[in-house]
Design an enzyme around this catalytic site. Structure first.
Site, PDB file in Angstrom:
ATOM      1  N   ARG A  59       0.144  -1.106  -0.303  1.00  0.00           N
ATOM      2  CA  ARG A  59      -0.107  -0.260   0.372  1.00  0.00           C
ATOM      3  C   ARG A  59       0.558   1.288   0.465  1.00  0.00           C
ATOM      4  O   ARG A  59       0.406   2.285  -0.348  1.00  0.00           O
ATOM      5  CB  ARG A  59      -1.060  -0.048   1.246  1.00  0.00           C
ATOM      6  CG  ARG A  59      -2.692   1.146   1.431  1.00  0.00           C
ATOM      7  CD  ARG A  59      -3.429   1.339   2.338  1.00  0.00           C
ATOM      8  NE  ARG A  59      -3.231  -0.163   2.974  1.00  0.00           N
ATOM      9  CZ  ARG A  59      -2.573   0.301   4.418  1.00  0.00           C
ATOM     10  NH1 ARG A  59      -1.989   1.363   4.697  1.00  0.00           N
ATOM     11  NH2 ARG A  59      -2.201  -0.236   5.130  1.00  0.00           N
ATOM     12  N   TYR A 112     -18.125  14.649 -14.197  1.00  0.00           N
ATOM     13  CA  TYR A 112     -18.580  13.682 -14.643  1.00  0.00           C
ATOM     14  C   TYR A 112     -19.299  12.935 -13.195  1.00  0.00           C
ATOM     15  O   TYR A 112     -19.096  13.834 -12.473  1.00  0.00           O
ATOM     16  CB  TYR A 112     -17.336  12.502 -14.393  1.00  0.00           C
ATOM     17  CG  TYR A 112     -16.935  11.123 -14.376  1.00  0.00           C
ATOM     18  CD1 TYR A 112     -17.487  10.090 -15.246  1.00  0.00           C
ATOM     19  CD2 TYR A 112     -17.461  10.602 -12.769  1.00  0.00           C
ATOM     20  CE1 TYR A 112     -17.956   9.003 -15.578  1.00  0.00           C
ATOM     21  CE2 TYR A 112     -17.587   9.006 -13.588  1.00  0.00           C
ATOM     22  CZ  TYR A 112     -17.439   8.127 -13.853  1.00  0.00           C
ATOM     23  OH  TYR A 112     -17.548   6.959 -13.982  1.00  0.00           O
ATOM     24  N   ASP A 184      -9.628  17.242 -14.636  1.00  0.00           N
ATOM     25  CA  ASP A 184      -9.505  16.424 -14.391  1.00  0.00           C
ATOM     26  C   ASP A 184     -10.197  15.876 -16.250  1.00  0.00           C
ATOM     27  O   ASP A 184     -10.541  16.997 -16.952  1.00  0.00           O
ATOM     28  CB  ASP A 184     -11.309  15.785 -14.674  1.00  0.00           C
ATOM     29  CG  ASP A 184     -11.872  14.235 -15.081  1.00  0.00           C
ATOM     30  OD1 ASP A 184     -10.598  13.835 -15.935  1.00  0.00           O
ATOM     31  OD2 ASP A 184     -12.726  13.754 -14.386  1.00  0.00           O
ATOM     32  N   LYS A 209      -9.674   4.761 -19.375  1.00  0.00           N
ATOM     33  CA  LYS A 209     -10.600   5.063 -20.056  1.00  0.00           C
ATOM     34  C   LYS A 209      -9.103   5.521 -21.613  1.00  0.00           C
ATOM     35  O   LYS A 209      -8.752   4.291 -21.617  1.00  0.00           O
ATOM     36  CB  LYS A 209     -10.948   6.891 -20.467  1.00  0.00           C
ATOM     37  CG  LYS A 209     -12.319   6.890 -19.273  1.00  0.00           C
ATOM     38  CD  LYS A 209     -13.255   5.865 -19.021  1.00  0.00           C
ATOM     39  CE  LYS A 209     -13.715   5.989 -17.865  1.00  0.00           C
ATOM     40  NZ  LYS A 209     -14.410   7.034 -17.217  1.00  0.00           N
TER      41      LYS A 209
END
Ligand SMILES: *Cc1c(COP(=O)(O)O)cnc(C)c1O
Length: 400
Positions: A59, A112, A184, A209
């Site tokens: 992590r 979004y 973004d 994407k």
């Protein structure tokens, strides 16, 4: 050779990618491990206090994830980047790291859907004030700024109406007031637009994407100065925990190697399809930054290298016509993602923006017959033929 001076495709292929130093394997192995063996407790302590560079636990860092982070930083011209388990993990972690109780956020009013929900419903629960405005109107951003505004959040081009925000102008407004600008840039990718070079502080991506491009993993990216990225990583990403798996990071690194080549075809196809749709009797309006009819076409020309692979268009006949169209395509898939090698289509009012009321959709420019298309890299002639046959079916079905 100065690798920093390499052009885009060379950086996309080489940055962060290493051959395996031990075996010579051309493609380095994926480090599928949750933890790392440490020589002794003294080193473990130094790693824990950040006094020494190295890996201690999955992590906190992983070599395969690091390779992806270096690659994206090289493409965005960023000092550093941080990968996340999804675009939403990147967005929410970056916002949580830079906002606290009593702060104010200015965000775009068309962003979004899940980002919209997070900003509207979740941030206020933590006493973070939010104002949502049309960020394409620079004056509206200026008016929304308050003395406690810490972050301005924009999406350009934005989902699903492809509105363009002037990154340079909004960065200036944010900085004058001591706030940071987050962008973004999922729709554009670093191949077409580099927000940091235009003054933004943080650039965000849904790597799900275009960066990955093949529709098989979820991922997110945060890029910016080393100082901002370090602050997001430690402790926010480490403690909130939305890290990416090394397998997914490896897939995205592989996808990025062909980003430039793919984007060229996505853009060329979208342009041909937009031209076809603008002439089609069943289409009322095409929203594509590459069209001269687009209200921010000139700005897109300055801010972006090309206009991207995404477009929306309004089908004649409203809600039922939009639905009928996406039910009638044969090669293009009905799916709610984007930026994939294969073409995807969705009906925004009944799918991605169904949560908005009809009035809210109307105000946002999401017409009832609006369909969003992510142009893939199949030959454009096939995509046009598919849309044409689907339009013919809609026309017949609705008797238009
Ligand atoms: C998909 C998307 C997101 C969210 O990314 P996930 O990877 O699905 O979490 C954020 N912003 C934009 C513009 C997107 O298209």
């Amino acid at each position: 050779m100065d690798k920093k001076k390499l052009s885009f495709n060379a950086r996309a292929i080489h940055a962060g990618s290493q051959h395996c130093p031990e075996t010579g394997a051309h493609i380095a192995p994926v480090y599928r491990t949750s933890t790392f063996v440490i020589e002794n407790v003294e080193r473990a302590i130094r790693l824990g206090y950040g006094e020494e560079e190295g890996y201690a636990y999955g992590r906190f860092g992983n070599p395969t994830v690091d390779a992806l982070q270096k690659k994206v930083a090289a493409l965005e011209n960023a000092e550093a980047s941080l990968a996340a388990a999804s675009g939403m993990s990147a967005i929410t972690t970056a916002l949580f790291a830079n906002l606290k109780k009593g702060d104010h956020l200015v965000a775009g009013d068309i962003i979004y859907g899940c980002t919209y929900g997070f900003v509207r419903d979740i941030l206020p629960k933590y006493s973070i004030e939010v104002t949502m405005v049309n960020t394409a109107e620079t004056e509206s951003v200026k008016k929304a700024m308050k003395s406690n505004t810490k972050v301005v959040y924009i999406e350009t081009p934005c989902n699903p109406v492809l509105r363009i925000t002037d990154i340079k102008a909004v960065a200036e407004i944010a900085h004058t007031r001591g706030a940071l600008l987050f962008v973004d840039s999922t729709y554009a990718t670093p191949y077409l637009q580099r927000p940091l070079e235009l003054g933004a502080d943080i650039v965000l991506h849904s790597a799900t994407k275009y960066l990955n491009g093949h529709g098989d993993v979820l991922g997110g990216i945060i890029a910016g100065s080393k100082k901002l990225i370090d602050n997001i990583r430690k402790p926010y990403m480490e403690w909130i925990g939305g890290v990416i798996s090394p397998m997914d990071a490896s897939e995205i690194s592989k996808g990025i190697k062909t980003l430039g080549a793919r984007m060229e075809i996505h853009c060329a196809n979208a342009r041909k399809i937009a031209d076809f749709l603008e002439e089609h009797e069943m289409v009322e309006k095409v929203l594509y930054p590459g069209c001269e009819s687009h209200p921010q076409h000139e700005l897109a020309k300055i801010q972006m290298k090309d206009f991207g692979g995404m477009m929306s268009f309004n089908v004649k006949g409203g809600f039922e016509a939009g639905k009928a169209l996406i039910n009638s395509v044969e090669l293009i898939s009905l799916a709610t993602s984007l930026g994939c090698v294969d073409s995807l289509i969705q009906h925004s009012p009944s799918m991605s923006h169904a949560a908005l009321s009809r009035t809210e959709r109307e105000a946002a420019g999401i017409a009832e017959g609006q369909v969003r298309l992510s142009a893939g890299i199949e030959e454009a002639e096939h995509l046009i033929a598919d849309l044409d046959q689907a339009m013919a079916q809609v026309k017949k079905k609705l008797n238009i």
